[in-house]
Structure formats: C-alpha cells, structure tokens
Design an enzyme around this catalytic site. Structure first.
Site: not given
Ligand code: MSP
Length: 538
Positions: A31, A162, A165
């Site tokens: 991030h 997924c 993930h």
C-alpha cells in the site's frame, strides 16, 4: 494541506489519486508503495508551479470489512475508525505523505453523493433489476467468470479458487440491480483507441483492450444479503456494491453535486494510480459509469506492478514480516521513499530485499550523494570560512557540468512529471551526482588549495562554487522524493535566505545556472545519510 486548494480560482488543478484502501487491516509495504509514488508525483507537479490536488483515503464498506470487524469483536464502523486513526493516517504522516484530502467512504459527504449518483443512473434507465448467480471472491469483492478460476489442491481440493487470492470462491445467487455495462464496450474501445495514453503501461493497456473486446457483461451494483454499505435509495433493502461506492470517491471528494466550482476546477483526475490488480475497475467500470452520466473521463490510469514475496503478490496473508516502520527506523523515511521507486521500474513487479536496500543505501545515498554534500560543505568551510565564494572563471570542465545539469533536469522532469518513470527520473539525478563527483575527483580542489597563488585561489573558488551550485539543483530535484534530506541540504547551502523555501523552487528553473548567490553561509549540517548500524533484518 495545500494552501491553494482547488477552490481558488484559475486553471484546473493537477489531480492525482491513490486507490482508497480497504481497512480490514493495517497498511503494508504494498500500500505504501502506491501512496509514496502518488506523493512524489504530486510534489513534483507542485514544484512545476502547478496547482495540485492529491487525494487518498479508505474504502470501508463491503463484506470483507464487515467480516473482519466481526471476527475481531468490533462493529464495522468502530473497526474502521480505529484502523484509520491508529494505523492508516499515522503511517501516511510518518512517511511524509502530503495529501490534500483524505476521504473515507463512511463519511456523509461521500455516502449522500453516491446515493444521488446511483439514483440518477436509475432514473436515466442505466440500472435495472435482475438476478444473478455466480462465483464471488470476497477478497476481491468481485464476481468471477468461471473460466478464470483455478482448481484447488490440498485443503482446497475439488473447489474453485480465485486466481488472485488463491482462496475458494463462494457461489452467490441474488436478485439485485444491474448497471448496463455491456452497452459501453464499443465506446470504451473507441476511447482507448483515441487516447493511447489513457492506460499505462502498454501491457496494462493491452490487457484491458483484450478484456473489453471479449464483450462486457452487465454489472451487479447492489447486494441484499448483508447491510454494511450505502443503501440503494429507491430500495433500501439493498446496499450499493462496494466497488461502485468506492470508485465514486474520486468524484465525491472534490465536490460532485455539492460544490460545482471545486468540482470543475479539479475533476476529472489527471492520474489515477492503481495497482494492476484493480486495473479493470478503473479502466473499464469507472469510465463507463462516467460516460453514463456524461461526465469527463480521467486522463490517465497508471497501473503499478506488485511488490512480490516468494513469487506471489505481497498481501496481508504473505507479508515479509517487515512493516514500513521497521524499514524507516533503520534506513530513515527518505531512503524508504526513494528505494522502491529507484529499484523497481514503475509498472513492473519487483521483489524487496533488505540486503538490496542496504547495498543501495550505502553506495548511492551515503557514498555518492551524502558524501558529496558533506565534502563540499566541509571544503567551503575550510578554505573560505563557510562563505560561498564566487566562481571566477568557468572553463570547459564547468561547462560540462552546466550542460549535464540542463540534461538531468529535462530528463527528470519528463520522466517523473510526464511519464511516471520514477526510476528513470531518479537515475537522471543520480547520474548528475556522479558527474559532479567525477568533476571534483578530476579538479582535485584539495590540491589546488595547497597552491598559494592568486590564480589557484580563483580556481578553487570556481570549483567549489560549481559543486555547491550543482547541489542546489540536486536539492530541488530530489525534494519530491526525499523531502527531509533535501531540506537539510538546502539549509546547509544557506539557500533559504536568498532563494526562499525549497518547496517553492520550480523544477523548470533548477538548471538556471548561478541562482545560488556567492556570499551565502554554507554550514556542514547533519549528515544526510548516516552510516547504517549493523542490524540484521527483523
Ligand atoms: N479498496 C480497493 C480499492 C478501491 S479504489 C476505488 C482495494 N484496496 S486494497 O486495500 O486492496 O489496496 C489495493 C491497492 O494497494 C493496490 O491496487 C495497490 O495499489 C496497493 N497494493 C496492495 N498490495 C500491493 C503489492 N503487493 N504491491 C504493490 N501494490 C500493492 O483494492
């Protein structure tokens, strides 16, 4: 906060955004990577003299957050408040992120405007009621296409996973509202065609174009099986799909439907910086939503690559164990901000290593750059009592430095300011630093100083002025990347008294030779990049 906000009159602000981050946990290196890049870009444009609006924030609705909050024994809102105040905002402050606003999707200023936007689309016939059943990944907060799922192995044998993930998807079956996304395929493709720079880098652009060419499905924009979200205004049993809610932050934060002057002088974004994992939301769904409302589209969606760990995207579940604060406490905030942009070509994936950061810190920051700054200050102190001498006679060697600086400024400005090639821009500045080091090695001012003649004195003055004036420009060029050490250098050159605040120095004028006046007081300030203490990786 930027004193010249978009409310002030004048041309449209340069508007740059980060994704708004999910607050299911504390921020990690990944991030911080996108946020630091956005901050450097914002600061760069401010130093071009542009009015800039830099927005970041948090994405607080949806199942993922609701489940995490519940698992930790908090209400969803309490959980978000806690994380925002105790983890997210403090980290951005610690990393010297100079955002102009911080939006939270649970704020009323956002939620009210989202409802208006969605109601408006409904009234225009862009949203209809339908049913859908399909695999859903809560990690992505996204319905998946059966073809993109992976086959599970081991504990997930027999289940579909997924692809991002690597966790089993859930089959959701709901009656909900749909946005007619399928009607926008051709318009989107025409837009990509007419605006080749809309999606960056090229690989990201190609991926999106191929995806849209395959045909778009309508997008489910509501959920009725949980309630942590913004209610659909005409049918409050449903909440608005978290991605529609989140994307709208870029509009609601700058006055959409609330402050027309602010909105028009800011929106649309010049650059949405996003990780490549969320490219389609930004390059497909977001522009289609804007088209449906007749609003202008962003100028550029720039996708950064992933910070990787063991061949996988760094995420909450596979962190290196190293927090941003572990790095800043050892290497300092500036080196941290610099490292990821310096080491990884923006747009590509990259791995982080403690050893690599240590090696680059020592050779590039401490040796090449830091030593140059301290040597020059020390010599002005020693030979001229700390008063910057006048350059008496520039020769070929000085001319090469002037030319080198002109080239470095132009290249850094183009690469960072226009192309978002942070690595290329930083390298241009560090190549110039190397050039100045080479100049000192060749000119040997310490030897010239031993010669007591008048001519040698003039020569010494010229050499040291040339080096100090080069450093003046370096402080300006590195300020967006490393504001703390650049200020230290600025102070040590005594530049503030004659040239004013560092942040007010224009990039375009950084190469104007001779700006730093002779006679300023040069001091040997704090070491810019202290030697690293022996410390193993935590
Ligand atoms: N909430 C959405 C974004 C909504 S924007 C309208 C979301 N949030 S997130 O918390 O998962 O953060 C995603 C962003 O964080 C990525 O797009 C990327 O910019 C950054 N990164 C998260 N992990 C990362 C890496 N391992 N490497 C690089 N960037 C990473 O998605």
């Amino acid at each position: 906060m930027n004193p010249m906000g978009p409310e002030s009159a004048g041309a449209k602000a340069f508007y740059v955004t980060t994704p708004i981050y999910y607050v299911n946990d504390a921020p990690h290196l990944g991030h911080a990577y996108t946020t630091a890049a956005a901050d450097v870009l914002a600061r760069w444009h401010r130093q071009r003299g542009e009015r800039v609006w830099f927005l970041t924030g948090t994405d607080e609705h949806g199942q993922k957050i609701m489940r995490t909050a519940a698992a930790n024994g908090f209400s969803s809102q309490e959980w978000c408040d806690r994380l925002v105040e105790e983890s997210w905002k403090p980290l951005w402050e610690h990393l010297d992120i100079a955002n102009d606003d911080f939006i939270r999707t649970t704020q009323k200023r956002h939620a009210d405007r989202v409802q208006e936007f969605v109601q408006d689309l409904y009234d225009k016939g862009e949203i209809y009621k339908g049913g859908y059943e399909g695999p859903y990944c809560v990690g992505c907060e996204e319905y998946k296409l059966p073809g993109e799922l992976l086959d599970g192995e081991g504990e997930y044998a027999g289940r579909k996973l997924c692809p991002i993930h690597k966790k089993p998807v859930e089959i959701l079956s709901e009656e909900n509202y749909f946005f007619k996304l399928s009607e926008y395929g051709d318009k989107l493709l025409a837009h990509y065609e007419a605006n080749p720079d809309f999606i960056q880098p090229e690989s990201a652009r190609n991926e999106v174009v191929n995806f849209v060419r395959q045909g778009l499905q309508d997008l489910s924009v509501s959920r009725s099986t949980f309630d942590w979200g913004i209610p659909i205004p005409w049918d409050p049993k449903h909440v608005i799909y978290v991605w529609v809610d989140a994307l709208l932050n870029y509009a609601t934060a700058v006055g959409y439907n609330e402050n027309p002057q602010k909105f028009e002088s800011t929106f649309p974004a010049d650059v949405h910086l996003v990780g490549k994992d969320i490219l389609r939301f930004h390059a497909v769904i977001w522009p289609a939503m804007l088209m449906a409302q007749g609003l202008p589209l962003p100028r550029k969606i720039a996708a950064n690559g992933w910070l990787m760990v063991g061949g996988e995207k760094m995420s909450k579940s596979n962190l290196t164990g190293i927090k941003p604060q572990d790095l800043t406490s050892h290497f300092g905030v500036d080196a941290y901000r610099w490292y990821f942009l310096r080491a990884i070509a923006f747009g590509q994936d990259g791995s982080f290593s403690w050893e690599d950061l240590t090696a680059r810190y020592t050779s590039e920051l401490a040796n090449d750059y830091g030593n140059l700054a301290s040597r020059v200050a020390a010599m002005v102190g020693k030979y001229f009592g700390g008063t910057l001498p006048e350059a008496m006679a520039d020769g070929e060697a000085e001319k090469a430095i002037h030319d080198g600086l002109v080239a470095a400024v132009a290249e850094a400005d183009r690469r960072i300011g226009d192309e978002l090639d942070f690595q290329g821009g930083i390298l241009a500045v560090f190549d110039f630093i190397k050039q100045v080091n080479g100049y000192l090695t060749e000119q040997e001012p310490w030897k010239v100083a031993k010669d007591g003649s008048e001519g040698a004195r003039a020569r010494l003055a010229t050499i040291l002025y040339t080096a100090a004036e080069s450093l003046r420009a370096v402080a300006i060029l590195l300020n967006p990347v490393m504001p703390e050490t650049s200020q230290k250098l600025w102070d040590s050159l005594g530049a503030e008294a004659s040239l004013g605040a560092l942040a007010d120095q224009k990039v375009q004028e950084a190469a104007w030779w001779g700006k730093l006046p002779a006679g300023t007081t040069v001091t040997k300030g704090a070491v810019l990049f202290p030697r690293l203490e022996e410390k193993a990786q935590p």
